[in-house]
Design an enzyme around this catalytic site. Structure first.
Site, PDB file in Angstrom:
ATOM      1  N   TYR A 137       0.821  -1.212   0.000  1.00  0.00           N
ATOM      2  CA  TYR A 137       0.000   0.000   0.000  1.00  0.00           C
ATOM      3  C   TYR A 137       0.858   1.267   0.000  1.00  0.00           C
ATOM      4  O   TYR A 137       0.429   2.309  -0.472  1.00  0.00           O
ATOM      5  CB  TYR A 137      -0.918   0.031   1.227  1.00  0.00           C
ATOM      6  CG  TYR A 137      -2.249  -0.651   1.017  1.00  0.00           C
ATOM      7  CD1 TYR A 137      -2.313  -2.000   0.699  1.00  0.00           C
ATOM      8  CD2 TYR A 137      -3.448   0.049   1.150  1.00  0.00           C
ATOM      9  CE1 TYR A 137      -3.522  -2.630   0.513  1.00  0.00           C
ATOM     10  CE2 TYR A 137      -4.667  -0.580   0.970  1.00  0.00           C
ATOM     11  CZ  TYR A 137      -4.709  -1.917   0.654  1.00  0.00           C
ATOM     12  OH  TYR A 137      -5.913  -2.522   0.471  1.00  0.00           O
ATOM     13  N   LYS A 188       2.941 -15.416   2.008  1.00  0.00           N
ATOM     14  CA  LYS A 188       3.270 -16.237   0.839  1.00  0.00           C
ATOM     15  C   LYS A 188       4.780 -16.446   0.815  1.00  0.00           C
ATOM     16  O   LYS A 188       5.481 -16.021  -0.105  1.00  0.00           O
ATOM     17  CB  LYS A 188       2.797 -15.539  -0.446  1.00  0.00           C
ATOM     18  CG  LYS A 188       1.295 -15.648  -0.691  1.00  0.00           C
ATOM     19  CD  LYS A 188       0.862 -17.005  -1.238  1.00  0.00           C
ATOM     20  CE  LYS A 188       1.339 -17.220  -2.657  1.00  0.00           C
ATOM     21  NZ  LYS A 188       0.964 -18.584  -3.166  1.00  0.00           N
ATOM     22  N   ASP A 221      -3.053 -18.020   0.449  1.00  0.00           N
ATOM     23  CA  ASP A 221      -4.080 -18.571  -0.449  1.00  0.00           C
ATOM     24  C   ASP A 221      -4.809 -19.730   0.226  1.00  0.00           C
ATOM     25  O   ASP A 221      -6.036 -19.847   0.147  1.00  0.00           O
ATOM     26  CB  ASP A 221      -3.471 -18.982  -1.807  1.00  0.00           C
ATOM     27  CG  ASP A 221      -2.270 -19.909  -1.679  1.00  0.00           C
ATOM     28  OD1 ASP A 221      -1.691 -20.008  -0.575  1.00  0.00           O
ATOM     29  OD2 ASP A 221      -1.891 -20.532  -2.696  1.00  0.00           O
ATOM     30  N   ASP A 245      -6.533  -7.077   3.658  1.00  0.00           N
ATOM     31  CA  ASP A 245      -7.651  -6.436   2.951  1.00  0.00           C
ATOM     32  C   ASP A 245      -8.546  -7.516   2.346  1.00  0.00           C
ATOM     33  O   ASP A 245      -9.769  -7.500   2.506  1.00  0.00           O
ATOM     34  CB  ASP A 245      -7.083  -5.508   1.869  1.00  0.00           C
ATOM     35  CG  ASP A 245      -8.163  -4.757   1.122  1.00  0.00           C
ATOM     36  OD1 ASP A 245      -9.116  -4.282   1.769  1.00  0.00           O
ATOM     37  OD2 ASP A 245      -8.059  -4.632  -0.111  1.00  0.00           O
ATOM     38  N   ASP A 249     -12.458  -9.055   3.828  1.00  0.00           N
ATOM     39  CA  ASP A 249     -13.707  -9.027   3.057  1.00  0.00           C
ATOM     40  C   ASP A 249     -14.312 -10.427   2.989  1.00  0.00           C
ATOM     41  O   ASP A 249     -15.529 -10.605   3.087  1.00  0.00           O
ATOM     42  CB  ASP A 249     -13.462  -8.530   1.619  1.00  0.00           C
ATOM     43  CG  ASP A 249     -13.735  -7.036   1.464  1.00  0.00           C
ATOM     44  OD1 ASP A 249     -13.478  -6.292   2.427  1.00  0.00           O
ATOM     45  OD2 ASP A 249     -14.197  -6.614   0.387  1.00  0.00           O
TER      46      ASP A 249
HETATM   47  C1  IPM Z   1     -10.567  -1.348   3.448  1.00  0.00           C
HETATM   48  C2  IPM Z   1     -10.753  -0.685   2.107  1.00  0.00           C
HETATM   49  C3  IPM Z   1      -9.610   0.282   1.855  1.00  0.00           C
HETATM   50  C4  IPM Z   1      -8.338  -0.526   1.788  1.00  0.00           C
HETATM   51  C5  IPM Z   1      -9.773   1.165   0.602  1.00  0.00           C
HETATM   52  C6  IPM Z   1     -11.056   1.954   0.622  1.00  0.00           C
HETATM   53  C7  IPM Z   1      -8.595   2.093   0.419  1.00  0.00           C
HETATM   54  O1  IPM Z   1     -10.892  -1.642   1.113  1.00  0.00           O
HETATM   55  O2  IPM Z   1     -10.452  -0.623   4.453  1.00  0.00           O
HETATM   56  O3  IPM Z   1     -10.544  -2.573   3.500  1.00  0.00           O
HETATM   57  O4  IPM Z   1      -7.986  -1.094   0.738  1.00  0.00           O
HETATM   58  O5  IPM Z   1      -7.657  -0.603   2.822  1.00  0.00           O
HETATM   59 MG    MG Z   2     -11.013  -3.636   1.866  1.00  0.00          MG
END
Ligand code: IPM
Ligand code: MG
Length: 351
Positions: A137, A188, A221, A245, A249
């Site tokens: 990042y 990884k 993975d 990240d 999700d």
């Molecule tokens: C998260 C989001 C952010 C990230 C974006 C909005 C920059 O996806 O907080 O998970 O990638 O960290």
């Molecule tokens: Mg995210």
């Protein structure tokens, strides 16, 4: 002692869900000082940048910061350096909140709302510890350059120092001690040098300081696969910025909806934390009063616990929220019909 929470509603559904936090905070703790500042696309419109220097300075001075969401199609054309997401990345970096705690908890009454079978997710309680201020990042060099003949070359850099890995590992081990006593470290190392160093440093911290915690290394993975196959094997997962990240999700869906997931980003002890619902700005439903405010309310609950020294109020809020869900309160993402305000009302009623 007066405490101050800086609200950054941001874009899309951000302002709607933060409104519900404001109502809940008012009922639970009227003396808490609430400030507000523009953030993301809203700040681009108002101030010409996704976060102003003044807002960053304020964020570092208050007790905690709670954001809504950033981004949306409206700002798709702005220069990359000032896109809404750049404001969030700058805020994380300037607040030096390197440890992102993303709990994925399956509320018993919602076990049927997950796309996974009840027997796989019921009782789930995972804490993902995502490194938040390093890795790909922020790594340099990065950019897109012309290499002639109409061709281009894009570079991102994945970079970690042992100090960065050591401090995030410690956060994970400390949390595991208060939870199930188990840490999975995901990287990884079969492909990446940063993965090799990550594994080496996490192992060293474990051996020297946390031999009482169980440590397992897992390739990222495979971790993604195990998360949907047998998620309850996990207690704490520690991983880098990018894998965190993705994995968070994925973990969100185990709980039924991403509309339920809070997060806390913490730096050194005593510094303000940054609290973020994991969901995005959801432009498709923004402004319609349909968004689930629970991720934002749960992020406030984490702020009460981790930055505002009010675990007592956090317990009350958590109990009210659970009672609202047990009582059948459901927004559309959970298969129900309640709007944002009505879900806020349901929690307030239990408070
Ligand atoms: C998260 C989001 C952010 C990230 C974006 C909005 C920059 O996806 O907080 O998970 O990638 O960290
Ligand atoms: Mg995210």
């Amino acid at each position: 002692m007066t405490k101050t929470l800086l609200l950054l509603p941001g874009d899309g559904i951000g302002p709607e869900v933060i409104d519900e936090v404001r109502r809940v905070a008012g009922a639970l703790w009227p003396q808490l000082v609430l400030e507000e500042a523009p953030f993301g696309g809203a700040a681009i419109d108002a101030e010409g940048a996704p976060i102003s220097d003044a807002t960053v300075a304020r964020a570092k001075a208050v007790d905690a910061v709670l954001m809504g969401a950033v981004g949306g199609p409206r700002w798709a054309g702005v220069a990359r350096a000032i896109r809404p997401e750049a404001g969030l990345l700058r805020l994380r970096q300037d607040m030096a909140v390197f440890a992102n705690l993303r709990p994925a908890l399956c509320f018993e009454s919602l076990a049927d709302a997950s796309p996974l079978k009840r027997e796989i997710v019921a009782g789930l309680d995972i804490m993902i510890v995502r490194e938040l201020t390093g890795g790909v990042y922020f790594g340099q060099p990065r950019g897109i350059v012309d290499i002639g003949d109409g061709e281009k070359r894009a570079v991102d850099t994945q970079v970690y120092t042992s100090a960065e890995i050591r401090r995030i590992a410690r956060v994970a081990f400390e949390l595991a001690r208060k939870r199930g006593g188990r840490v999975h470290s995901a990287e990884k190392s079969n492909v990446m040098e940063t993965g090799v160093l990550w594994r080496e440093v996490v192992s060293a911290v474990h051996a020297a300081e946390y031999p009482d915690v169980t440590l397992e290394h897992i390739l990222a993975d495979n971790c993604a696969m195990q998360l949907v196959k047998a998620p309850r094997q996990f207690d704490v997962i520690v991983t880098d910025n990018l894998f965190g990240d993705l994995l968070s999700d994925e973990a969100a869906m185990l709980t039924g909806s991403i509309g339920l997931l809070p997060s806390a980003a913490l730096g050194e002890a005593g510094k303000p934390g940054l609290y973020e619902p994991v969901h995005g700005s959801a432009p498709d439903i923004a402004g319609q009063g349909l968004a689930n405010p629970l991720a934002a309310i749960l992020s406030f609950e984490m702020a009460l616990r981790l930055s505002l020294d009010r675990a007592d109020l956090a317990d009350r809020l958590a109990a009210a929220l659970k009672a609202a869900l047990d009582g059948g309160a459901r927004t559309r993402d959970l298969g129900g019909t309640l709007g944002t305000r009505a879900m806020g009302d349901a929690v307030l009623a239990k408070l």
